[in-house]
Motif scaffolding. Structure first.
Motif, PDB file in Angstrom:
ATOM      1  N   HIS A 133       0.821  -1.198   0.000  1.00 31.75           N
ATOM      2  CA  HIS A 133       0.000   0.000   0.000  1.00 31.75           C
ATOM      3  C   HIS A 133       0.859   1.253   0.000  1.00 31.75           C
ATOM      4  CE1 HIS A 133      -2.116   3.267   2.238  1.00 31.75           C
ATOM      5  NE2 HIS A 133      -2.992   3.040   1.281  1.00 31.75           N
ATOM      6  N   GLU A 134       1.853   1.311   0.879  1.00 35.27           N
ATOM      7  CA  GLU A 134       2.707   2.494   0.949  1.00 35.27           C
ATOM      8  C   GLU A 134       3.481   2.686  -0.359  1.00 35.27           C
ATOM      9  OE1 GLU A 134       1.695   1.350   5.040  1.00 35.27           O
ATOM     10  OE2 GLU A 134       2.482   0.256   3.312  1.00 35.27           O
ATOM     11  N   GLN A 135       3.934   1.589  -0.951  1.00 38.75           N
ATOM     12  CA  GLN A 135       4.690   1.674  -2.201  1.00 38.75           C
ATOM     13  C   GLN A 135       3.817   2.244  -3.321  1.00 38.75           C
ATOM     14  OE1 GLN A 135       5.633  -2.106  -3.990  1.00 38.75           O
ATOM     15  NE2 GLN A 135       7.572  -1.356  -4.834  1.00 38.75           N
ATOM     16  N   LEU A 136       2.622   1.697  -3.475  1.00 31.64           N
ATOM     17  CA  LEU A 136       1.731   2.181  -4.523  1.00 31.64           C
ATOM     18  C   LEU A 136       1.272   3.610  -4.255  1.00 31.64           C
ATOM     19  CD1 LEU A 136      -0.457  -1.013  -5.031  1.00 31.64           C
ATOM     20  CD2 LEU A 136       1.078  -0.003  -6.733  1.00 31.64           C
ATOM     21  N   ARG A 137       1.047   3.929  -2.996  1.00 29.82           N
ATOM     22  CA  ARG A 137       0.585   5.274  -2.669  1.00 29.82           C
ATOM     23  C   ARG A 137       1.675   6.312  -2.941  1.00 29.82           C
ATOM     24  NH1 ARG A 137      -3.795   7.345  -0.131  1.00 29.82           N
ATOM     25  NH2 ARG A 137      -3.527   9.349   0.885  1.00 29.82           N
ATOM     26  N   ARG A 138       2.934   6.001  -2.604  1.00 30.59           N
ATOM     27  CA  ARG A 138       4.033   6.934  -2.903  1.00 30.59           C
ATOM     28  C   ARG A 138       4.133   7.163  -4.409  1.00 30.59           C
ATOM     29  NH1 ARG A 138       6.817   4.046   1.141  1.00 30.59           N
ATOM     30  NH2 ARG A 138       7.817   2.767  -0.468  1.00 30.59           N
ATOM     31  N   PHE A 139       4.039   6.074  -5.157  1.00 33.28           N
ATOM     32  CA  PHE A 139       4.138   6.180  -6.607  1.00 33.28           C
ATOM     33  C   PHE A 139       3.003   7.045  -7.166  1.00 33.28           C
ATOM     34  CE2 PHE A 139       2.518   4.715 -10.684  1.00 33.28           C
ATOM     35  CZ  PHE A 139       3.638   4.819 -11.495  1.00 33.28           C
ATOM     36  N   THR A 140       1.771   6.764  -6.769  1.00 32.19           N
ATOM     37  CA  THR A 140       0.619   7.496  -7.292  1.00 32.19           C
ATOM     38  C   THR A 140       0.663   8.960  -6.872  1.00 32.19           C
ATOM     39  OG1 THR A 140      -0.661   5.448  -7.130  1.00 32.19           O
ATOM     40  CG2 THR A 140      -1.887   7.485  -7.472  1.00 32.19           C
ATOM     41  N   SER A 141       1.084   9.211  -5.625  1.00 30.16           N
ATOM     42  CA  SER A 141       1.181  10.577  -5.137  1.00 30.16           C
ATOM     43  C   SER A 141       2.202  11.365  -5.949  1.00 30.16           C
ATOM     44  CB  SER A 141       1.568  10.577  -3.654  1.00 30.16           C
ATOM     45  OG  SER A 141       1.682  11.894  -3.166  1.00 30.16           O
ATOM     46  N   ARG A 142       3.352  10.761  -6.219  1.00 29.70           N
ATOM     47  CA  ARG A 142       4.377  11.460  -7.009  1.00 29.70           C
ATOM     48  C   ARG A 142       3.889  11.700  -8.433  1.00 29.70           C
ATOM     49  NH1 ARG A 142      10.776   9.899  -8.137  1.00 29.70           N
ATOM     50  NH2 ARG A 142      11.067  11.486  -9.762  1.00 29.70           N
ATOM     51  N   LEU A 143       3.206  10.710  -9.007  1.00 28.17           N
ATOM     52  CA  LEU A 143       2.709  10.875 -10.370  1.00 28.17           C
ATOM     53  C   LEU A 143       1.728  12.040 -10.444  1.00 28.17           C
ATOM     54  CD1 LEU A 143       2.670   9.728 -13.256  1.00 28.17           C
ATOM     55  CD2 LEU A 143       0.728   8.305 -12.551  1.00 28.17           C
ATOM     56  N   PHE A 144       0.807  12.127  -9.512  1.00 27.92           N
ATOM     57  CA  PHE A 144      -0.143  13.240  -9.514  1.00 27.92           C
ATOM     58  C   PHE A 144       0.563  14.576  -9.323  1.00 27.92           C
ATOM     59  CE2 PHE A 144      -3.829  10.322  -8.713  1.00 27.92           C
ATOM     60  CZ  PHE A 144      -4.628  10.808  -9.740  1.00 27.92           C
ATOM     61  N   ARG A 145       1.633  14.600  -8.524  1.00 26.00           N
ATOM     62  CA  ARG A 145       2.381  15.852  -8.345  1.00 26.00           C
ATOM     63  C   ARG A 145       3.057  16.276  -9.642  1.00 26.00           C
ATOM     64  NH1 ARG A 145       4.247  13.415  -3.574  1.00 26.00           N
ATOM     65  NH2 ARG A 145       6.315  13.124  -4.506  1.00 26.00           N
ATOM     66  N   GLU A 146       3.544  15.315 -10.396  1.00 28.37           N
ATOM     67  CA  GLU A 146       4.292  15.639 -11.614  1.00 28.37           C
ATOM     68  C   GLU A 146       3.378  15.954 -12.792  1.00 28.37           C
ATOM     69  OE1 GLU A 146       7.371  12.913 -12.598  1.00 28.37           O
ATOM     70  OE2 GLU A 146       8.277  12.958 -10.593  1.00 28.37           O
TER      71      GLU A 146
END
Length: 412
Positions: free
Chosen positions: A100-113
């Protein structure tokens, strides 16, 4: 022997939920059995906001992973459901630590970029086009041609995918979204959904390879590059992650837009006020999404024995935390069933809470604001109340029909 305290409601009221009766069903549940065991849903039903927060904020209640449910169907002699498992395994909302933390970090960074804020102009232009077309034919299809157009369009624009293709993918996702409901379905229905979702995964696979061969500045190319840099999913799993953007961001947002728009068009006085107070648009969107709550409940699993509101919860029990009911709890929201854009107090649970709060909330809010703003600018558009019908779905009770017509010379 079953715990007699579990079975406290003679009728399984949550199973009777549809978009048109949420206020009545939730009021009755809070009054009669705010925490009760549901045979239909195979777990507890939680309807009060305080209890919902206690569960959603406690890491000892883990997310219910649909992959486990799908594997149980396979092990019980059901069809192979590899496509469904591939897709849901990449949804942060349905996973636990550490994935969960791995996918959430990835998705959060993608939305930021990605340029979420930059979507507004494109969504506004799309909404204007839809309204121009609707005016030519005399009315607007809120259920089929409004939210169900704007939401997939926005995702396609964010990722840089062709509008026609995203519309086709969205239609497939819409037809299989019931898989996220806990209510039972036939094995044949699951087999059909697995095959249909395979079409979505197959769509993304060659495009992932193409994004690697010919890097570009699109959101989709950035998603692929960021996966290769940080996440490391194989291509089929990455297809599942791509499908997640449609599963997680299309159907719920489309439902929220359509229902919020229907609620707005049914309130002439509110529309007049909003014309004079455009600065209140964000508050309006938040309030209507509180009532619409496109994702009505989330499921957690207890990892230890607990007591909630006097009920004994055993380790392994499932708890269906009804966000839509918590959003209408009078202990948190005075006169909870009315639209009040001046409302103060706690944030609604429409987008979840804590570590599982929806990462696409900002995008969904933006799309809803644009949809409402454009409708406010159509003073001669009238909801036809007798056309409003909801689909019989519990988790995401979408509009089945809702028509608004243009009345020449009318004012809100």
């Amino acid at each position: 022997m079953p715990d007699p305290e579990r079975h406290t409601v003679s009728a399984d009221l949550l199973g009777q939920l549809e978009g048109g009766n949420v206020a009545q069903v939730y009021a009755r549940l809070r009054a009669e059995a705010p925490v009760h065991f549901s045979r239909l849903f195979g777990g507890w039903v939680i309807t009060r906001r305080a209890d919902a927060l206690a569960i959603l904020g406690d890491p000892t209640f883990r997310a219910d992973e649909p992959v486990e449910r799908l594997e149980r169907l396979e092990d019980g002699g059901g069809p192979q459901l590899a496509n469904l498992k591939t897709a849901v395994a990449s949804v942060p909302f349905f996973t636990n630590s550490p994935r969960h933390e791995q996918l959430r970090r990835f998705t959060s960074r993608l939305f930021r970029e990605l340029d979420v804020a930059g979507l507004r102009a494109a969504v506004e232009a799309r909404a204007d086009r839809l309204l121009a077309d609707a005016r030519l034919c005399g009315g607007l299809d809120l259920a089929g041609g409004w939210g169900n157009d704007l939401a997939p369009f926005a995702i396609g624009a964010l990722l840089g995918l062709p509008t026609e293709e995203t519309a086709r993918l969205a239609a497939i996702v819409r037809s299989i979204f019931w898989i996220f409901d806990v209510a039972p379905r036939s094995l044949r229905a699951f087999a059909r959904a697995n095959a249909e979702l395979g079409l979505v995964l197959d769509y993304f696979e060659p495009r992932i390879a193409d994004a690697r061969r010919r890097p570009s500045t699109t959101g989709f190319a950035r998603l692929v590059a960021l996966n290769d840099l940080e996440l490391g999913l194989d291509d089929r799993a990455l297809c599942g992650l791509c499908a997640f953007f449609f599963v997680g961001g299309q159907e719920t947002t489309a439902t929220g837009i359509a229902t919020a728009s229907m609620l707005l068009l049914g309130q002439p006085g509110l529309r007049r006020r909003m014309t004079a107070e455009p600065e209140s648009l964000s508050a309006l969107a938040r309030e209507l999404l509180r009532l619409a709550a496109p994702f009505q409940y989330v499921t957690r699993v207890a990892t230890t024995d607990r007591v909630i509101a006097g009920r004994r919860i055993a380790a392994g029990d499932r708890l269906n935390v009804v966000l839509g009911a918590a959003n209408r709890d009078p202990e948190a929201f005075g006169e909870p069933d009315i639209i009040d854009i001046d409302r103060t107090g706690p944030e609604s649970l429409t987008f979840g809470f804590g570590a599982y709060r929806c990462l696409g909330a900002r995008m969904a809010q933006l799309e809803t604001e644009v949809a409402l703003e454009r409708l406010i600018g159509q003073p001669d558009l009238r909801l036809v109340p007798e056309t409003v019908e909801f689909e019989r779905r519990v988790r995401v009770p979408a509009l089945a029909r809702a028509w608004a017509e243009f009345v020449p010379g009318a004012e809100p």
